[in-house]
Design an enzyme around this catalytic site. Structure first.
Site, PDB file in Angstrom:
ATOM      1  N   TYR A  21      19.755  81.286 155.882  1.00 55.63           N
ATOM      2  CA  TYR A  21      19.498  81.017 154.465  1.00 55.63           C
ATOM      3  C   TYR A  21      19.757  82.290 153.656  1.00 55.63           C
ATOM      4  CZ  TYR A  21      17.589  77.911 150.887  1.00 55.63           C
ATOM      5  OH  TYR A  21      17.454  77.073 149.811  1.00 55.63           O
ATOM      6  N   THR A  36      23.100  78.249 150.532  1.00 52.75           N
ATOM      7  CA  THR A  36      21.763  78.710 150.152  1.00 52.75           C
ATOM      8  C   THR A  36      21.515  78.490 148.664  1.00 52.75           C
ATOM      9  OG1 THR A  36      21.868  80.402 151.876  1.00 52.75           O
ATOM     10  CG2 THR A  36      20.249  80.728 150.105  1.00 52.75           C
ATOM     11  N   GLU A  37      20.406  77.800 148.347  1.00 56.09           N
ATOM     12  CA  GLU A  37      20.016  77.542 146.950  1.00 56.09           C
ATOM     13  C   GLU A  37      21.163  76.953 146.122  1.00 56.09           C
ATOM     14  OE1 GLU A  37      16.980  77.742 145.680  1.00 56.09           O
ATOM     15  OE2 GLU A  37      16.121  78.419 147.584  1.00 56.09           O
ATOM     16  N   LEU A  38      22.006  76.153 146.795  1.00 55.49           N
ATOM     17  CA  LEU A  38      23.129  75.464 146.141  1.00 55.49           C
ATOM     18  C   LEU A  38      24.155  76.420 145.515  1.00 55.49           C
ATOM     19  CD1 LEU A  38      21.225  72.503 144.414  1.00 55.49           C
ATOM     20  CD2 LEU A  38      22.522  72.453 146.552  1.00 55.49           C
TER      21      LEU A  38
END
Length: 472
Positions: free
Chosen positions: A109, A145-147
């Site tokens: 991530y 990660t986090e779009l």
């Protein structure tokens, strides 16, 4: 026909223990096992497990018409194996239904896609390998990660074999366009993009139990009515949420689980389907290309990467961490590589954010530190020890040019060895051929036996001689 595409994201970092300056060089273990056990176990039992069981009931009650997707980080999966293995069993049951698609994402991530494409690709492949080995699944869609997404990333994703990617429907990118369509990547048209509907997603994630919200209380039939009232040509509504929204961010007492479980029934009444990401990109035709020149994300109001790299503290930590990326990849120290992965998790940089709540930031709510400066100090102490260990593998006395040459040699050693083996085999063949020819030249040649005259010829000669004597 209108459809909803749900994606539930699952991630927990390996949180660092309090690591002081005097621990550098003496203590090489960086993580707070007790804190990680406590947080992961609590969230799993309050949120992840009941939410996953709710999804199972929704699939069963709708006879498979309810469909969704899940993205899970490798570092979270490792902690579930350590602390809550029963949750992995529930995930396995979801995978077995055939109604849940597992989406790939970076194992740690991390923010590797912003700095190190090679590391990003390796981490996504590690997640795919994990899903394949545990659930027999090969992901075709990826969620960074986090779009996080930007144009330069698309060609790499296509090269890695992905057909679609999930990202944020950022207003400053879309402009007048709607997120409720399938788009193609401008830099790689083969890649389809599904964009998060931030309003409808945040209505559940942040406003569901907000008494001051004008739409409170939010019920399942009201929510489905909002989706049904969108323009008919908008065929897909993407709702991307953290799974911990259910039972943790929004407590069970708020009625969040009942809300979730009722959605398929009201959706069926309005003629609304549910699709997985792969089904959405296969069934729905893209309307246009989408160009994202600068990285976007789902974080804060800015929808950029400033949540992790918005101040000097964050950037200094980030640059020092990735300055040794090539060295770590080339070493054989498994423990060093594992620590390298855990230290890349974006949460460590998130805790260092100095954004104010007025900017839409919620960083302090998730941070185990009193201040962003405490988060920075603790991380840099850990990083200092980690860098010392890296130098033991590749001593600092080695100059930059020498090191680069060494790393290049190591990187190419497989190809070089193969080339040398081929040359050696060719030389051996030439030598064998030379020895054969040389031996033939040196061996003495046997004289050929003289041919005997045919008896018939000798007999004829004698008769001719006798006849001549008689005449004489």
């Amino acid at each position: 026909m209108k459809a909803i595409c749900f994606n539930f994201e699952i991630h927990q970092p390996f949180r660092l223990k309090r690591y002081r300056f005097f621990d550098i060089g003496r203590d090489h273990y960086y993580f707070d096992d007790f804190l990680n056990d406590d947080i992961v176990s609590r969230i799993a039992h309050n949120s992840y497990i009941p939410a996953a069981e709710t999804l199972l009931r929704m699939i069963e009650q709708s006879e498979g018409r309810f469909r969704c997707s899940i993205a899970i980080s490798g570092v979270a999966f490792e902690q579930f194996e350590l602390y809550v293995p029963e949750f992995i069993d529930v995930l396995g049951r979801l995978a077995a239904t055939g109604a849940v698609e597992f989406v790939a994402q970076p194992y740690a991530y991390s923010l590797a896609s912003l700095s190190d494409p090679e590391e990003f690709a390796a981490q996504v492949k590690d997640t795919c390998s994990m899903l394949k080995s545990r659930f027999g699944i090969t992901p075709k869609v990826v969620r960074n990660t986090e779009l996080i997404y930007f144009d330069e990333l698309a060609p790499q994703l296509v090269e890695m074999g992905f057909k679609g990617a999930l990202t944020e429907g950022a207003k400053h990118i879309l402009g007048w366009k709607s997120p409720n369509y399938v788009y193609t990547a401008a830099s790689a048209p083969k890649l389809k993009l599904l964009l998060r509907n931030s309003k409808l997603s945040d209505d559940i994630a942040f406003r569901f139990s907000d008494y001051s919200w004008s739409e409170y209380p939010l019920t399942a039939d009201k929510y489905i009515d909002w989706i049904a009232s969108t323009p008919a040509e908008e065929q897909i509504v993407n709702i991307f949420l953290n799974l911990e929204t259910f039972g943790d961010m929004q407590p069970a007492t708020s009625g969040i689980f009942q809300f979730l479980e009722a959605l398929p029934r009201f959706a069926a009444e309005r003629g609304i389907d549910f699709l997985t990401p792969s089904e959405a990109i296969a069934k729905i035709k893209p309307v246009s290309e989408l160009s994202v020149m600068h990285p976007i994300s789902s974080a804060d109001e800015a929808r950029d990467t400033s949540a992790w790299l918005g101040n000097r503290l964050q950037n200094e930590a980030f640059e020092k961490l990735y300055s040794v990326a090539e060295r770590v990849r080339k070493c054989d120290n498994r423990r060093l590589k594992q620590d390298w992965e855990y230290l890349q998790t974006c949460d460590h940089f998130f805790y260092m954010s100095t954004k104010r709540k007025a900017d839409g930031a919620m960083h302090s709510l998730f941070s185990p530190y009193e201040t962003p400066f405490a988060a920075f100090t603790n991380y840099m102490n850990v990083l200092a020890d980690f860098l010392m260990r890296v130098e033991e593998e590749f001593p600092s006395q080695v100059g930059t040019e020498e090191l680069n040459a060494l790393l290049l040699t190591i990187s190419n050693q497989g190809a070089e060895i193969e080339t040398l083996n081929k040359e050696l085999a060719s030389m051996r063949k030439n030598i064998e051929q030379y020895n054969i020819e040389h031996r033939l030249r040196e061996e003495p040649k046997e004289e050929a036996p003289k041919a005997k005259e045919p008896k018939t010829r000798k007999a004829t000669t004698r008769k001719t001689a006798k006849k001549a004597d008689k005449k004489a």
